[in-house]
Write a protein that holds these residues in place. Structure first.
Motif, PDB file in Angstrom:
ATOM      1  N   TRP A  19      78.746   1.760 -68.486  1.00 54.79           N
ATOM      2  CA  TRP A  19      78.348   3.120 -68.126  1.00 54.79           C
ATOM      3  C   TRP A  19      76.984   3.116 -67.436  1.00 54.79           C
ATOM      4  O   TRP A  19      76.785   3.714 -66.383  1.00 54.79           O
ATOM      5  CB  TRP A  19      78.312   3.953 -69.410  1.00 54.79           C
ATOM      6  N   ARG A  20      76.044   2.399 -68.054  1.00 52.46           N
ATOM      7  CA  ARG A  20      74.685   2.313 -67.545  1.00 52.46           C
ATOM      8  C   ARG A  20      74.659   1.597 -66.194  1.00 52.46           C
ATOM      9  O   ARG A  20      73.959   2.001 -65.264  1.00 52.46           O
ATOM     10  CB  ARG A  20      73.837   1.549 -68.574  1.00 52.46           C
ATOM     11  N   ARG A  21      75.470   0.540 -66.059  1.00 54.54           N
ATOM     12  CA  ARG A  21      75.511  -0.192 -64.789  1.00 54.54           C
ATOM     13  C   ARG A  21      76.036   0.707 -63.682  1.00 54.54           C
ATOM     14  O   ARG A  21      75.554   0.665 -62.558  1.00 54.54           O
ATOM     15  CB  ARG A  21      76.415  -1.438 -64.918  1.00 54.54           C
ATOM     16  N   PHE A  22      77.026   1.547 -64.013  1.00 52.49           N
ATOM     17  CA  PHE A  22      77.569   2.451 -63.002  1.00 52.49           C
ATOM     18  C   PHE A  22      76.495   3.425 -62.522  1.00 52.49           C
ATOM     19  O   PHE A  22      76.277   3.596 -61.326  1.00 52.49           O
ATOM     20  CB  PHE A  22      78.768   3.220 -63.555  1.00 52.49           C
ATOM     21  N   GLU A  63      75.546  -9.641 -57.454  1.00 50.59           N
ATOM     22  CA  GLU A  63      74.419 -10.176 -58.245  1.00 50.59           C
ATOM     23  C   GLU A  63      73.714  -9.074 -59.022  1.00 50.59           C
ATOM     24  O   GLU A  63      73.233  -9.290 -60.138  1.00 50.59           O
ATOM     25  CB  GLU A  63      73.385 -10.877 -57.342  1.00 50.59           C
ATOM     26  N   LEU A  64      73.628  -7.886 -58.419  1.00 50.62           N
ATOM     27  CA  LEU A  64      72.941  -6.787 -59.105  1.00 50.62           C
ATOM     28  C   LEU A  64      73.634  -6.465 -60.419  1.00 50.62           C
ATOM     29  O   LEU A  64      73.002  -6.243 -61.443  1.00 50.62           O
ATOM     30  CB  LEU A  64      72.915  -5.541 -58.214  1.00 50.62           C
ATOM     31  N   HIS A  65      74.990  -6.476 -60.378  1.00 51.75           N
ATOM     32  CA  HIS A  65      75.752  -6.190 -61.589  1.00 51.75           C
ATOM     33  C   HIS A  65      75.567  -7.302 -62.621  1.00 51.75           C
ATOM     34  O   HIS A  65      75.391  -7.046 -63.805  1.00 51.75           O
ATOM     35  CB  HIS A  65      77.237  -6.033 -61.249  1.00 51.75           C
ATOM     36  N   GLU A  66      75.609  -8.539 -62.119  1.00 49.12           N
ATOM     37  CA  GLU A  66      75.460  -9.687 -63.022  1.00 49.12           C
ATOM     38  C   GLU A  66      74.105  -9.621 -63.729  1.00 49.12           C
ATOM     39  O   GLU A  66      74.008  -9.804 -64.943  1.00 49.12           O
ATOM     40  CB  GLU A  66      75.571 -10.988 -62.222  1.00 49.12           C
ATOM     41  N   ALA A  67      73.065  -9.319 -62.929  1.00 50.99           N
ATOM     42  CA  ALA A  67      71.721  -9.256 -63.494  1.00 50.99           C
ATOM     43  C   ALA A  67      71.625  -8.155 -64.551  1.00 50.99           C
ATOM     44  O   ALA A  67      71.084  -8.368 -65.642  1.00 50.99           O
ATOM     45  CB  ALA A  67      70.701  -9.011 -62.383  1.00 50.99           C
ATOM     46  N   ALA A  68      72.202  -6.987 -64.226  1.00 50.16           N
ATOM     47  CA  ALA A  68      72.148  -5.874 -65.172  1.00 50.16           C
ATOM     48  C   ALA A  68      72.911  -6.220 -66.441  1.00 50.16           C
ATOM     49  O   ALA A  68      72.512  -5.859 -67.552  1.00 50.16           O
ATOM     50  CB  ALA A  68      72.727  -4.617 -64.526  1.00 50.16           C
ATOM     51  N   MET A  93      84.520 -13.163 -59.350  1.00 44.51           N
ATOM     52  CA  MET A  93      84.445 -12.237 -60.475  1.00 44.51           C
ATOM     53  C   MET A  93      84.835 -12.941 -61.765  1.00 44.51           C
ATOM     54  O   MET A  93      85.844 -13.638 -61.819  1.00 44.51           O
ATOM     55  CB  MET A  93      85.390 -11.052 -60.215  1.00 44.51           C
ATOM     56  N   THR A  94      84.032 -12.758 -62.802  1.00 39.90           N
ATOM     57  CA  THR A  94      84.377 -13.357 -64.080  1.00 39.90           C
ATOM     58  C   THR A  94      85.377 -12.465 -64.792  1.00 39.90           C
ATOM     59  O   THR A  94      85.179 -11.261 -64.887  1.00 39.90           O
ATOM     60  CB  THR A  94      83.122 -13.491 -64.963  1.00 39.90           C
ATOM     61  N   ARG A  95      86.484 -13.019 -65.243  1.00 39.23           N
ATOM     62  CA  ARG A  95      87.431 -12.176 -65.979  1.00 39.23           C
ATOM     63  C   ARG A  95      87.721 -12.822 -67.336  1.00 39.23           C
ATOM     64  O   ARG A  95      88.604 -13.650 -67.490  1.00 39.23           O
ATOM     65  CB  ARG A  95      88.706 -11.917 -65.198  1.00 39.23           C
ATOM     66  N   ARG A  96      86.909 -12.410 -68.312  1.00 37.49           N
ATOM     67  CA  ARG A  96      87.124 -12.848 -69.686  1.00 37.49           C
ATOM     68  C   ARG A  96      87.255 -11.601 -70.529  1.00 37.49           C
ATOM     69  O   ARG A  96      86.477 -11.355 -71.434  1.00 37.49           O
ATOM     70  CB  ARG A  96      85.939 -13.702 -70.167  1.00 37.49           C
ATOM     71  N   SER A  97      88.225 -10.744 -70.186  1.00 36.11           N
ATOM     72  CA  SER A  97      88.297  -9.455 -70.861  1.00 36.11           C
ATOM     73  C   SER A  97      88.987  -9.595 -72.213  1.00 36.11           C
ATOM     74  O   SER A  97      89.871 -10.429 -72.403  1.00 36.11           O
ATOM     75  CB  SER A  97      89.016  -8.443 -69.980  1.00 36.11           C
ATOM     76  N   SER A  98      88.571  -8.771 -73.142  1.00 32.48           N
ATOM     77  CA  SER A  98      89.138  -8.784 -74.487  1.00 32.48           C
ATOM     78  C   SER A  98      90.550  -8.193 -74.446  1.00 32.48           C
ATOM     79  O   SER A  98      90.901  -7.481 -73.513  1.00 32.48           O
ATOM     80  CB  SER A  98      88.253  -7.945 -75.409  1.00 32.48           C
ATOM     81  N   PRO A  99      91.381  -8.477 -75.469  1.00 31.91           N
ATOM     82  CA  PRO A  99      92.730  -7.910 -75.508  1.00 31.91           C
ATOM     83  C   PRO A  99      92.701  -6.380 -75.455  1.00 31.91           C
ATOM     84  O   PRO A  99      93.532  -5.768 -74.786  1.00 31.91           O
ATOM     85  CB  PRO A  99      93.271  -8.384 -76.864  1.00 31.91           C
ATOM     86  N   LEU A 100      91.715  -5.785 -76.103  1.00 35.76           N
ATOM     87  CA  LEU A 100      91.621  -4.326 -76.112  1.00 35.76           C
ATOM     88  C   LEU A 100      91.400  -3.797 -74.693  1.00 35.76           C
ATOM     89  O   LEU A 100      92.053  -2.846 -74.254  1.00 35.76           O
ATOM     90  CB  LEU A 100      90.478  -3.877 -77.035  1.00 35.76           C
ATOM     91  N   ALA A 101      90.489  -4.450 -73.981  1.00 27.47           N
ATOM     92  CA  ALA A 101      90.198  -4.015 -72.614  1.00 27.47           C
ATOM     93  C   ALA A 101      91.424  -4.185 -71.727  1.00 27.47           C
ATOM     94  O   ALA A 101      91.719  -3.346 -70.888  1.00 27.47           O
ATOM     95  CB  ALA A 101      89.019  -4.809 -72.055  1.00 27.47           C
ATOM     96  N   ARG A 102      92.160  -5.287 -71.960  1.00 26.07           N
ATOM     97  CA  ARG A 102      93.372  -5.513 -71.147  1.00 26.07           C
ATOM     98  C   ARG A 102      94.415  -4.458 -71.448  1.00 26.07           C
ATOM     99  O   ARG A 102      95.100  -3.981 -70.551  1.00 26.07           O
ATOM    100  CB  ARG A 102      93.924  -6.905 -71.442  1.00 26.07           C
ATOM    101  N   ALA A 106      86.326   0.688 -50.814  1.00 19.03           N
ATOM    102  CA  ALA A 106      85.755  -0.049 -49.674  1.00 19.03           C
ATOM    103  C   ALA A 106      84.236  -0.065 -49.766  1.00 19.03           C
ATOM    104  O   ALA A 106      83.587  -1.070 -49.459  1.00 19.03           O
ATOM    105  CB  ALA A 106      86.205   0.584 -48.355  1.00 19.03           C
ATOM    106  N   GLY A 107      83.641   1.050 -50.215  1.00 14.09           N
ATOM    107  CA  GLY A 107      82.190   1.122 -50.343  1.00 14.09           C
ATOM    108  C   GLY A 107      81.676   0.232 -51.466  1.00 14.09           C
ATOM    109  O   GLY A 107      80.631  -0.412 -51.337  1.00 14.09           O
ATOM    110  N   LEU A 108      82.428   0.159 -52.574  1.00 11.96           N
ATOM    111  CA  LEU A 108      81.998  -0.656 -53.717  1.00 11.96           C
ATOM    112  C   LEU A 108      81.866  -2.125 -53.338  1.00 11.96           C
ATOM    113  O   LEU A 108      81.013  -2.839 -53.879  1.00 11.96           O
ATOM    114  CB  LEU A 108      83.007  -0.519 -54.869  1.00 11.96           C
ATOM    115  N   SER A 109      82.694  -2.563 -52.385  1.00  2.94           N
ATOM    116  CA  SER A 109      82.633  -3.974 -52.009  1.00  2.94           C
ATOM    117  C   SER A 109      81.328  -4.293 -51.290  1.00  2.94           C
ATOM    118  O   SER A 109      80.980  -5.456 -51.117  1.00  2.94           O
ATOM    119  CB  SER A 109      83.828  -4.339 -51.123  1.00  2.94           C
ATOM    120  N   THR A 110      80.568  -3.252 -50.875  1.00  4.53           N
ATOM    121  CA  THR A 110      79.276  -3.513 -50.236  1.00  4.53           C
ATOM    122  C   THR A 110      78.145  -3.610 -51.260  1.00  4.53           C
ATOM    123  O   THR A 110      77.026  -3.963 -50.912  1.00  4.53           O
ATOM    124  CB  THR A 110      78.916  -2.404 -49.223  1.00  4.53           C
TER     125      THR A 110
END
Lengths: 298, 275
Positions: free
Chosen positions: A203-206, A190-195, B1-10, A182-186
């Motif tokens: 890992w780094r994005r997390f 865009e921040l993730h897309e930009a990163a 959400m963009t979902r273009r995941s590779s077979p490995l990720a799936r 529920a918290g992640l949805s806040t």
């Protein structure tokens, strides 16, 4: 706006009366009891005698508290808090990656695990590891990993607490997962897309995007589960030996309960209860500070 | 959400989901398969039931007092939910809507009493109930459960009340509503989701509580489900089929409540933590 000086107190009268009578008064009473000689004789006569710190001396003397009860309590809390928070976080991150159907399936099943009451959940795990005919014994024997005479997991402290940890993590992770999800949805997408565009790994994005924004949520769930897992009671008490017959597996809560309710040593039980409360008080202070910092309690 | 995941990720995701579902559902599956199995005595036979039966369920009612335990738990739970949510809503409104002296003190007290362990309070409360001659009474149990669920309920509801825009309340006053009318017509419908989540939490607490029930009740006729389950443990042999059938029946109401309250369960705490 029609506000009167008394209205908030009028509203609070009921709740505060209940809290004062059934939480605050008893906690004062248990503290007083911890300084008294209070056994069966005193329960009947109603005339306890003050004995100063004798109950505390009895509790901390010898190696029982330090070598058995405290490690059982603290190590168990540490393992289960790390276990539930890490698993809960991983599940929350997985939920983000799933399509709506799979997501509903995972949330639904973790709700059922969460809903499994502590008492019934404990009985199921005891049954799974039952030394005579449990499914673990049968399975291990059928593949030749266990001798025919079997093994009683509940008499050894380590395996006893491993089973308890499995039980508590299974029961506790859904709350963390659902709250963090529920918290992640806040966290703004865009921040993730930009990163991502900047080439940051998952890992780094997390750590650099999600974690700083989610720190208050992580603080709350971690401290709450620390408080809960320090005082786990039914899950230990209901396991074989946890009800008083095997002092090797007691934690602070069980020791306090067994001393007073099973053995009528109310004074000693109260002293242990006060020690447990003090430990939790320190953790709660950290909790209150974390909330104050983030929220200003407006 | 963009979902273009590779077979490995799936593939990785699929493995993660399967492992998680296996861990999550295994105890529940095992409980159910034992409960419906006439050869429940042995673990591996219980794992894959070949002989289906309802006898464990019917025996729980005919041989044991399971019906009485369920009724007692239902009474205690409904009373606890109604009283604690009612009181908590009043408290939450006071905390979220009024500025008054000692407000912070009250709030911190509420936060601190939340952590009090049942095991520390069970000793003095046992003596207190004994003095009040309320041992073995369901009313005594309700009192204690209300006290234990109140702090969290107030804390949880406070966030929901604070989220209701003040302008709505002021508009109601301008339209000539009194305070109680405003409370009923404006505030109550808007904090309803919070009440749902809060009642779910106190429902579960009261329904499955063990420590106080175990200590206060010793009369068969008064026992609740949490301790009633102990009766399936014999001196030498445990009735696993009966225990798992009873456990199933204890679990079902909680599952129903959680599924009904599903979308509300996590949000209260998050809205409390992130502002």
């Amino acid at each position: 706006m029609p506000t009167s000086r008394w209205r908030p107190w009028l509203l609070l009268a009921g709740p505060l009366l209940v809290i004062a009578g059934l939480l605050l008064y008893p906690i004062i009473r248990v503290t007083v009891l911890s300084f008294q000689r209070y056994g069966l004789k005193e329960v009947i006569s109603g005339k306890p005698e003050f004995i100063g710190l004798d109950n505390y001396r009895e509790a901390v003397s010898g190696s029982y508290l330090w070598k058995t009860v405290l490690p059982n309590t603290v190590v168990f809390a540490a393992v289960t808090v790390v276990g539930t928070v890490v698993l809960g976080t991983l599940v929350a991150l997985l939920l983000q990656q799933l399509g709506p159907r799979l997501r509903a399936l995972v949330i639904g099943s973790s709700l059922v695990a969460w809903a499994l009451p502590a008492v019934t959940g404990t009985y199921v795990w005891v049954w799974v590891f039952d030394p005579d005919s449990g499914v673990v014994r049968r399975t291990l024997q059928s593949v030749g990993l266990l001798d025919p005479e079997g093994f009683n997991w509940f008499t050894e402290r380590l395996s006893f607490y491993a089973i308890a940890a499995l039980n508590v993590i299974h029961h506790g992770y859904p709350f963390i997962a659902i709250t963090i999800f529920a918290g992640l949805s806040t966290v703004p997408e865009e921040l993730h897309e930009a990163a991502k565009l900047d080439g940051a790994s998952a890992w780094r994005r997390f750590w650099s995007v999600t974690m700083p924004l989610m720190r208050p949520v992580f603080a709350v769930v971690t401290i709450l589960s620390t408080i809960w897992n320090f005082k786990v009671f039914a899950q230990i008490y209901l396991m074989p030996g946890g009800d008083g017959s095997n002092p090797e597996v007691f934690n602070l809560g069980v020791w306090s309960y067994v001393s007073s309710i099973n053995q009528n040593k109310y004074g000693l039980g109260s002293a242990v209860a006060v020690l447990l409360t003090l430990v939790l008080l320190v953790i709660t202070m950290i909790y209150v500070r974390a909330l104050f910092k983030e929220d200003e309690l407006q | 959400m963009t979902r273009r995941s590779s077979p490995l990720a799936r593939f990785g995701k699929a493995v993660a989901v399967i492992a998680l579902l296996a861990f999550t559902l295994f105890p529940i599956y095992f409980m159910l398969s034992t409960a419906f199995n006439s050869r429940a005595a042995s673990g591996t036979d219980a794992l894959v039931p070949t002989h289906w039966t309802f006898e464990h369920f019917t025996k729980a009612f005919t041989d044991g007092n399971f019906g009485t335990y369920m009724v007692n738990s239902a009474i205690v739970t409904v009373a606890t939910v109604l009283i604690s949510c009612g009181l908590a809503l009043l408290g939450a409104v006071a905390m979220a809507r009024f500025q008054f002296r000692m407000r912070t003190t009250v709030l911190i007290t509420i936060l601190i009493v939340q952590m009090l362990p049942a095991e520390a309070l069970v000793i003095p409360l046992f003596l207190q109930m004994k003095d009040l001659r309320m041992l073995n009474s369901l009313a005594g149990l309700v009192l204690v459960y209300v006290a234990f669920s109140l702090p969290f309920a107030i804390w949880n509801l406070r966030g929901f009340v604070a989220a209701v825009p003040r302008e709505l309340e002021e508009a109601a006053y301008l339209d000539g509503c009194g305070w109680w009318q405003m409370f009923r017509l404006v505030l109550l419908p808007l904090v309803w989701p919070g009440l749902v989540a809060t009642s779910a939490f106190s429902f579960v607490m009261a329904w499955e509580e063990f420590t106080f029930a175990r200590t206060f009740l010793n009369n068969e006729e008064r026992m609740t489900v949490g301790i009633g389950l102990q009766h399936f443990f014999g001196q030498n042999v445990n009735d696993w089929g009966g225990l798992m059938a009873a456990s199933t029946m204890v679990t079902i109401p909680v599952v129903i409540v959680f599924v009904l309250a599903q979308r509300r369960l996590g949000t209260g705490l998050v809205s409390g933590a992130v502002k």
